[in-house]
Scaffold this motif. Structure first.
Motif, PDB file in Angstrom:
ATOM      1  N   UNK A 149      20.548  28.046  30.960  1.00 51.46           N
ATOM      2  CA  UNK A 149      21.452  27.662  29.871  1.00 51.46           C
ATOM      3  C   UNK A 149      21.327  26.171  29.559  1.00 51.46           C
ATOM      4  N   UNK A 150      21.208  25.349  30.612  1.00 55.19           N
ATOM      5  CA  UNK A 150      21.042  23.907  30.414  1.00 55.19           C
ATOM      6  C   UNK A 150      19.716  23.588  29.725  1.00 55.19           C
ATOM      7  N   UNK A 151      18.654  24.225  30.164  1.00 56.59           N
ATOM      8  CA  UNK A 151      17.352  23.983  29.537  1.00 56.59           C
ATOM      9  C   UNK A 151      17.335  24.449  28.085  1.00 56.59           C
ATOM     10  N   UNK A 152      17.927  25.603  27.816  1.00 50.68           N
ATOM     11  CA  UNK A 152      18.004  26.107  26.438  1.00 50.68           C
ATOM     12  C   UNK A 152      18.810  25.150  25.564  1.00 50.68           C
ATOM     13  N   UNK A 153      19.911  24.655  26.107  1.00 47.97           N
ATOM     14  CA  UNK A 153      20.760  23.734  25.358  1.00 47.97           C
ATOM     15  C   UNK A 153      20.039  22.415  25.093  1.00 47.97           C
ATOM     16  N   UNK A 154      19.354  21.895  26.084  1.00 47.23           N
ATOM     17  CA  UNK A 154      18.613  20.642  25.895  1.00 47.23           C
ATOM     18  C   UNK A 154      17.584  20.789  24.780  1.00 47.23           C
ATOM     19  N   UNK A 155      16.891  21.919  24.759  1.00 46.60           N
ATOM     20  CA  UNK A 155      15.905  22.143  23.695  1.00 46.60           C
ATOM     21  C   UNK A 155      16.576  22.265  22.335  1.00 46.60           C
ATOM     22  N   UNK A 156      17.690  23.007  22.274  1.00 46.27           N
ATOM     23  CA  UNK A 156      18.401  23.178  21.007  1.00 46.27           C
ATOM     24  C   UNK A 156      18.930  21.837  20.498  1.00 46.27           C
ATOM     25  N   UNK A 157      19.450  21.020  21.406  1.00 40.81           N
ATOM     26  CA  UNK A 157      19.975  19.712  21.015  1.00 40.81           C
ATOM     27  C   UNK A 157      18.865  18.774  20.547  1.00 40.81           C
ATOM     28  N   UNK A 158      17.743  18.787  21.226  1.00 40.95           N
ATOM     29  CA  UNK A 158      16.617  17.947  20.804  1.00 40.95           C
ATOM     30  C   UNK A 158      16.109  18.375  19.433  1.00 40.95           C
ATOM     31  N   UNK A 205      24.107  25.137  13.690  1.00 39.87           N
ATOM     32  CA  UNK A 205      24.795  26.348  14.140  1.00 39.87           C
ATOM     33  C   UNK A 205      24.143  26.905  15.405  1.00 39.87           C
ATOM     34  N   UNK A 206      22.818  26.877  15.469  1.00 42.51           N
ATOM     35  CA  UNK A 206      22.109  27.345  16.669  1.00 42.51           C
ATOM     36  C   UNK A 206      22.419  26.433  17.851  1.00 42.51           C
ATOM     37  N   UNK A 207      22.500  25.140  17.598  1.00 41.11           N
ATOM     38  CA  UNK A 207      22.818  24.187  18.654  1.00 41.11           C
ATOM     39  C   UNK A 207      24.250  24.397  19.151  1.00 41.11           C
ATOM     40  N   UNK A 256      27.881  26.103  23.481  1.00 40.73           N
ATOM     41  CA  UNK A 256      28.973  26.940  23.992  1.00 40.73           C
ATOM     42  C   UNK A 256      28.525  27.730  25.220  1.00 40.73           C
ATOM     43  N   UNK A 257      27.320  28.304  25.154  1.00 35.53           N
ATOM     44  CA  UNK A 257      26.802  29.066  26.302  1.00 35.53           C
ATOM     45  C   UNK A 257      26.620  28.168  27.524  1.00 35.53           C
ATOM     46  N   UNK A 258      26.103  26.978  27.307  1.00 35.37           N
ATOM     47  CA  UNK A 258      25.859  26.060  28.415  1.00 35.37           C
ATOM     48  C   UNK A 258      27.175  25.570  29.010  1.00 35.37           C
TER      49      UNK A 258
END
Length: 109
Positions: free
Chosen positions: A12-21, A91-93, A98-100
């Protein structure tokens, strides 16, 4: 192994970091970049703390729970900011944040 014990939260953290970047980079290409300044700043903070949290969990750091609590707080703030914008990347971010945040709260509990 620690990285397996925390696999869901690390993912979840890795997915969030990618989405935020991705969101930060995409925001820089929006017509009104100044309006996106808070989103970009939170995206960068969120990506950084998510990467730190994932690394801390991977090495089973004694500080991982505290880092994950902070990560959840920053993810919540970033998700709220991103949710204000209608852009697909925002919206994807927001959803990744939220998931993270939820995964980090569960890990730190």
């Amino acid at each position: 192994m620690a990285h397996e014990k925390y696999r869901q939260c690390i993912d979840a953290c890795n997915d969030c970091a990618m989405a935020c970047s991705h969101c930060a980079a995409a925001c820089l290409h929006e017509d009104d970049v100044k309006m996106m300044a808070a989103c970009i700043a939170l995206d960068m903070d969120c990506a950084a703390i998510c990467q730190l949290a994932a690394a801390a969990m991977a090495r089973d750091s004694a500080h991982a729970p505290a880092i994950c609590r902070l990560c959840a707080e920053i993810c919540t703030a970033c998700g709220a900011e991103c949710a204000k914008h209608s852009h697909a990347h925002c919206q994807a971010c927001a959803e990744a944040c939220r998931r993270c945040a939820e995964a980090c709260r569960q890990m730190a509990a």
